[in-house]
Design an enzyme around this catalytic site. Structure first.
Site, PDB file in Angstrom:
ATOM      1  N   ASP A  35       0.787  -1.305   0.148  1.00  0.00           N
ATOM      2  CA  ASP A  35       0.245   0.003  -0.026  1.00  0.00           C
ATOM      3  C   ASP A  35       0.795   1.354  -0.075  1.00  0.00           C
ATOM      4  O   ASP A  35       0.724   2.237  -0.568  1.00  0.00           O
ATOM      5  CB  ASP A  35      -0.893   0.132   1.359  1.00  0.00           C
ATOM      6  N   GLU A 116     -11.560   8.215  14.543  1.00  0.00           N
ATOM      7  CA  GLU A 116     -12.197   6.842  14.379  1.00  0.00           C
ATOM      8  C   GLU A 116     -10.968   6.091  13.999  1.00  0.00           C
ATOM      9  O   GLU A 116      -9.840   6.569  13.503  1.00  0.00           O
ATOM     10  CB  GLU A 116     -13.149   6.873  13.551  1.00  0.00           C
ATOM     11  N   LYS A 118      -8.960   3.645  11.423  1.00  0.00           N
ATOM     12  CA  LYS A 118      -9.056   3.379   9.760  1.00  0.00           C
ATOM     13  C   LYS A 118      -8.943   1.959   9.836  1.00  0.00           C
ATOM     14  O   LYS A 118      -7.930   1.383   9.717  1.00  0.00           O
ATOM     15  CB  LYS A 118      -7.897   4.308   9.375  1.00  0.00           C
ATOM     16  N   ASP A 120      -8.835  -1.503   7.995  1.00  0.00           N
ATOM     17  CA  ASP A 120      -8.395  -1.995   6.771  1.00  0.00           C
ATOM     18  C   ASP A 120      -9.062  -3.267   6.047  1.00  0.00           C
ATOM     19  O   ASP A 120      -8.663  -4.471   6.297  1.00  0.00           O
ATOM     20  CB  ASP A 120      -6.931  -2.360   6.963  1.00  0.00           C
ATOM     21  N   TYR A 226     -19.605   3.662   9.676  1.00  0.00           N
ATOM     22  CA  TYR A 226     -18.689   4.767   9.953  1.00  0.00           C
ATOM     23  C   TYR A 226     -19.505   5.861   9.249  1.00  0.00           C
ATOM     24  O   TYR A 226     -19.255   7.053   9.740  1.00  0.00           O
ATOM     25  CB  TYR A 226     -17.507   4.947  10.061  1.00  0.00           C
ATOM     26  N   LYS A 315      -2.189   8.044   8.437  1.00  0.00           N
ATOM     27  CA  LYS A 315      -1.738   6.929   7.959  1.00  0.00           C
ATOM     28  C   LYS A 315      -0.381   6.204   9.037  1.00  0.00           C
ATOM     29  O   LYS A 315       0.514   7.070   9.207  1.00  0.00           O
ATOM     30  CB  LYS A 315      -1.256   6.672   6.562  1.00  0.00           C
ATOM     31  N   CYS A 409      18.957 -33.584   3.519  1.00  0.00           N
ATOM     32  CA  CYS A 409      19.080 -32.429   4.859  1.00  0.00           C
ATOM     33  C   CYS A 409      20.175 -31.676   5.059  1.00  0.00           C
ATOM     34  O   CYS A 409      21.480 -32.356   4.670  1.00  0.00           O
ATOM     35  CB  CYS A 409      18.858 -33.408   6.082  1.00  0.00           C
ATOM     36  N   CYS A 412      22.565 -32.991   8.260  1.00  0.00           N
ATOM     37  CA  CYS A 412      23.097 -34.330   8.230  1.00  0.00           C
ATOM     38  C   CYS A 412      23.387 -35.112   6.848  1.00  0.00           C
ATOM     39  O   CYS A 412      23.792 -36.130   6.770  1.00  0.00           O
ATOM     40  CB  CYS A 412      22.419 -35.491   9.058  1.00  0.00           C
ATOM     41  N   CYS A 427      13.368 -34.632   7.670  1.00  0.00           N
ATOM     42  CA  CYS A 427      14.627 -35.481   7.968  1.00  0.00           C
ATOM     43  C   CYS A 427      14.291 -36.620   9.086  1.00  0.00           C
ATOM     44  O   CYS A 427      13.858 -36.260  10.190  1.00  0.00           O
ATOM     45  CB  CYS A 427      15.744 -34.375   8.413  1.00  0.00           C
ATOM     46  N   CYS A 432      20.355 -36.577  13.566  1.00  0.00           N
ATOM     47  CA  CYS A 432      20.676 -35.248  12.771  1.00  0.00           C
ATOM     48  C   CYS A 432      21.365 -34.123  13.712  1.00  0.00           C
ATOM     49  O   CYS A 432      20.320 -33.924  14.591  1.00  0.00           O
ATOM     50  CB  CYS A 432      19.585 -34.980  11.948  1.00  0.00           C
TER      51      CYS A 432
HETATM   52  S1  IVH Z   1     -14.984   7.768   6.176  1.00  0.00           S
HETATM   53  C1  IVH Z   1     -16.224  10.047   2.621  1.00  0.00           C
HETATM   54  N1  IVH Z   1     -13.923   6.394   8.255  1.00  0.00           N
HETATM   55  O1  IVH Z   1     -10.881   4.232   4.174  1.00  0.00           O
HETATM   56  C2  IVH Z   1     -15.342   9.477   3.354  1.00  0.00           C
HETATM   57  N2  IVH Z   1     -13.263   5.846   6.155  1.00  0.00           N
HETATM   58  O2  IVH Z   1      -8.553   5.352   2.505  1.00  0.00           O
HETATM   59  C3  IVH Z   1     -15.698   8.185   3.776  1.00  0.00           C
HETATM   60  N3  IVH Z   1     -12.160   3.794   5.914  1.00  0.00           N
HETATM   61  O3  IVH Z   1     -12.844   4.871   1.571  1.00  0.00           O
HETATM   62  C4  IVH Z   1     -14.518   7.519   4.605  1.00  0.00           C
HETATM   63  N4  IVH Z   1     -11.982   3.254   8.224  1.00  0.00           N
HETATM   64  O4  IVH Z   1     -13.122   2.551   3.007  1.00  0.00           O
HETATM   65  C5  IVH Z   1     -14.092   6.338   7.003  1.00  0.00           C
HETATM   66  N5  IVH Z   1     -13.357   5.115  10.130  1.00  0.00           N
HETATM   67  C6  IVH Z   1     -13.507   5.295   8.997  1.00  0.00           C
HETATM   68  C7  IVH Z   1     -12.780   4.279   7.951  1.00  0.00           C
HETATM   69  C8  IVH Z   1     -12.676   4.639   6.759  1.00  0.00           C
HETATM   70  C9  IVH Z   1     -11.648   2.772   6.936  1.00  0.00           C
HETATM   71  C10 IVH Z   1     -11.723   3.506   4.665  1.00  0.00           C
HETATM   72  C11 IVH Z   1     -12.893   3.805   3.783  1.00  0.00           C
HETATM   73  C12 IVH Z   1     -12.437   4.619   2.789  1.00  0.00           C
HETATM   74  C13 IVH Z   1     -10.650   4.582   2.886  1.00  0.00           C
HETATM   75  C14 IVH Z   1     -10.160   5.687   2.609  1.00  0.00           C
END
Ligand code: IVH
Length: 679
Positions: A35, A116, A118, A120, A226, A315, A409, A412, A427, A432
């Site tokens: 990423d 909040e 984020k 994944d 969210y 991030k 191996c 040995c 093995c 050994c």
């Molecule tokens: S709000 C209009 N809140 O991260 C904005 N997104 O990299 C809507 N994501 O597309 C997103 N946790 O898939 C929001 N607590 C969170 C999130 C979150 C993960 C994701 C979401 C977004 C992506 C952007």
């Protein structure tokens, strides 16, 4: 070439690369680059387009999110577009975002910031009409997504019906795979000899984009919401807090780790604290999303074509990166299992420098098709063992050759064996050196006998000199031997003395630790404890029937079989014998021993001296009493059996013969203790 040309060319190149990665990431759910690399490409393109607006194109990836929907699912047009988020890679960039907000409203405005996690996973939009879940769609390119309604309906967290819901309610959130479930799935893959899944995110994406919803159901996905999309009716919402309250009231899964702050330093603290604790939740997070809390302020701030201005993703540093795989080697474990591993050009990832990563077994190497010389994606999340996710095929040298599992191996040089239906190669040479070393190191390790000063290096030297061949030999080591072997290494004689003391103390080891140290497969600390409490000593465990072992609450047939197999092996029995001869206790159990009272009401007399399984007559008597029996000093007509050791007195023997009391040797005693029955 002029500078403007090079900008143009670079922008074209970046767009092509980003599109290819988009296709792989969103379309086929396989990663081609980490990423962090993708984000970097996007940032470079953004930088060029900001500096040179004449070079932007309407279809630039900086203006859209994700990828065009695939043909597998029908298209869904989002009535409110699903946007992406801008990233802040450090606190400076987060502050720059804060500054922009302040600039928009002026110093005197007050703000609340919601923080909040984020998640994944992958974004989906759920559409409820009059409370019924009528449609679920992926983000796709933000405007048009894919209809994954049937698959989403298999996710337990997502209600199919909401009570007292607005007429139309679009709920947006992240579908994800919990880490524990991801690990379970990968264990199943390894057992089946199938390739492992790369990471929870891609597995979640792949699981959701299945044609057959029963496949999605089996993966057991989860969901956090969210955000709202289109809403018709329902209460007037003014803030993020009210939005979450509504979602929660309707029974939708809202993550508990949401916090709101007015002071931006608290926002930093939240971000930093979660960066440190990112591995505490059972789901993957790759950052913190900071949002302006007030919905009217959000409205004013608005969005760019790609992302809202009122939110930013802070991030975390990447846990995936790329490096060169220089070689693939094989290590030999204590059971003889040959595990291939990648030797990597050391690279900093997930908080530490990684120079090696496991490749599990032969099939995993073929499935991933990683080759010496490849640039590979390496992943290290928290405390977990670093993993090679896969090769970056675009960077594979043309001369590269597929790696072949060795036939002998590396330690040995005896032949390696792989039986049909088994994903592992072994093995099978008991002598050994690599097997012996790993076995003894395991025996001495913290979870087993915890012998301080007996690290891998010392064990290596002892094995090399032929002083130890198994754990039993440790207890026969003399000071002279240790001094000659370790003298160049351990200059201080007291260290040798300390090691000898540690070995001596290990003689008083607890039975569960001993069972772990011996390496009975599948046995963990709690199951070892159960076995120890039920049988009391190693002799009884080693002669117990599978059915008796499996009858213990908390122990299943796999462990029972494994215990039986372990002690059926003459080599393992010989090691136990050696431990006993060298004075190691084989019957120490903490707390109450919960032995079955199979000798209740029976009296078993012991005569003569015992020097096999039981070092003293007293030990044999204790074993009888521990099973509910009595062990008086003389034979009478109520005596159930007489155990006759070496140099036994004739009187007791004669009396037993007169009264018809059966006599037993030591082997008979063992059977009596295990089964309660006479042989
Ligand atoms: S709000 C209009 N809140 O991260 C904005 N997104 O990299 C809507 N994501 O597309 C997103 N946790 O898939 C929001 N607590 C969170 C999130 C979150 C993960 C994701 C979401 C977004 C992506 C952007």
């Amino acid at each position: 070439m002029s500078e403007s040309d090079s900008d143009h060319d670079r922008a074209v190149e970046l767009r092509a690369q980003i599109r290819a990665h988009n296709e792989a990431y969103h379309g086929r759910d396989v990663p081609t680059v980490p990423d962090s690399t993708y984000d970097e490409l996007l940032r470079q393109l953004e930088e060029i387009e900001t500096r040179r607006p004449d070079l932007t194109t309407a279809d630039s990836p900086t203006r859209s999110v994700g990828n065009a929907p695939s043909e597998l699912f029908s298209a869904v047009e989002h009535r409110v577009p699903m946007m992406s988020l801008d990233n802040a890679m450090n606190l400076d960039e987060l502050n720059a975002w804060h500054e922009r907000i302040i600039k928009s409203f002026g110093e005197n405005e007050t703000y609340g910031f919601v923080c909040e996690l984020k998640f994944d996973g992958l974004a989906v939009s759920l559409r409820y009409e009059n409370g019924d879940l009528v449609q679920a769609a992926t983000r796709g390119n933000g405007r048009i997504g894919e209809d994954v309604t049937l698959n989403v309906k298999t996710i337990n967290d997502i209600p199919h019906r909401l009570e007292n819901a607005p007429a139309v309610l679009e709920v947006r959130g992240e579908v994800y795979l919990s880490i524990s479930r991801f690990e379970e799935l990968n264990t199943e893959q390894i057992d089946k000899g199938d390739p492992t899944y790369a990471n929870p995110r891609n597995t979640a994406a792949g699981s959701l984009r299945q044609k057959d919803p029963s496949v999605t159901a089996a993966r057991q996905l989860s969901f956090w919401c969210y955000q709202l999309g289109e809403v018709v009716g329902g209460p007037e919402l003014q803030s993020s807090e009210q939005t979450f309250e509504l979602l929660e009231r309707l029974g939708l899964p809202v993550n508990p780790e949401v916090e709101e702050f007015s002071d931006f330093t608290e926002v930093w603290r939240f971000c930093e604290s979660w960066m440190v604790n990112r591995h505490t939740p059972d789901y993957e997070i790759d950052g913190v999303v900071v949002k302006v809390a007030d919905l009217a302020q959000r409205e004013i701030l608005g969005s760019t074509s790609r992302a809202p201005r009122w939110a930013i993703a802070f991030k975390f540093p990447p846990e995936e990166t790329t490096t060169r795989l220089t070689a693939i080697r094989v290590s030999i474990g204590r059971t003889g299992r040959a595990t291939p591993f990648a030797v990597l050009e050391p690279v900093f990832v997930g908080g530490s420098t990684v120079g090696m990563a496991t490749l599990h077994n032969e099939d995993q190497v073929s499935a991933k098709d990683v080759r010496p010389g490849d640039t590979v994606i390496v992943r290290k999340a928290g405390d977990v063992i670093p993993e090679v996710v896969g090769p970056v095929l675009a960077e594979r040298p043309t001369t590269s050759m597929q790696w072949v599992f060795p036939t002998v191996c590396p330690s040995c040089e005896e032949n390696l064996e792989r039986s049909e239906g088994d994903a592992n190669t072994y093995c099978i040479n008991r002598r050994c050196p690599a097997r012996i070393e790993t076995g003894i190191s395991h025996f001495a390790s913290r979870n087993a006998l915890d012998i301080e000063g007996l690290g891998e290096r010392t064990v290596g030297l002892l094995v090399e000199e032929g002083l130890v061949e198994d754990a039993g030999d440790l207890f026969a080591l003399t000071k002279e031997q240790l001094l000659t072997v370790l003298v160049s290494d351990v200059t201080n004689e007291t260290l040798v003395n300390n090691l000898l003391t540690a070995i001596d103390q290990a003689r008083e080891c607890l039975l569960p630790n001993l069972l772990i140290g011996l390496g009975v497969e599948h046995l963990g600390p709690s199951t070892a404890e159960l076995l120890a409490r039920r049988f009391g000593d190693i002799e009884t465990i080693s002669t117990a029937e599978i059915t008796e072992i499996a009858a213990i609450d908390g122990i299943g047939p796999v462990i029972a079989q494994s215990v039986k197999d372990f002690f059926s092996d003459a080599h393992h029995r010989a090691v136990v014998d050696k431990l006993r001869t060298n004075g190691v206790r084989l019957d120490l159990v903490e707390g109450e021993v919960d032995l079955p009272q199979i000798l209740a009401g029976r009296s078993v007399v012991v005569t003569g001296s015992l020097d096999g399984w039981f070092t003293t007559r007293d030990e044999a008597k204790q074993a009888i009493v521990a099973r509910g029996g009595k062990s008086p000093g003389s034979v009478s007509k109520s005596t159930y059996a007489l155990v006759v050791g070496a140099d036994a007195g004739q009187t007791k023997l004669d009396k037993a013969t007169d009264l018809g009391v059966p006599t037993l040797g030591e082997a008979g005693l063992r059977q009596l203790l295990a089964t309660g029955q006479l042989p």
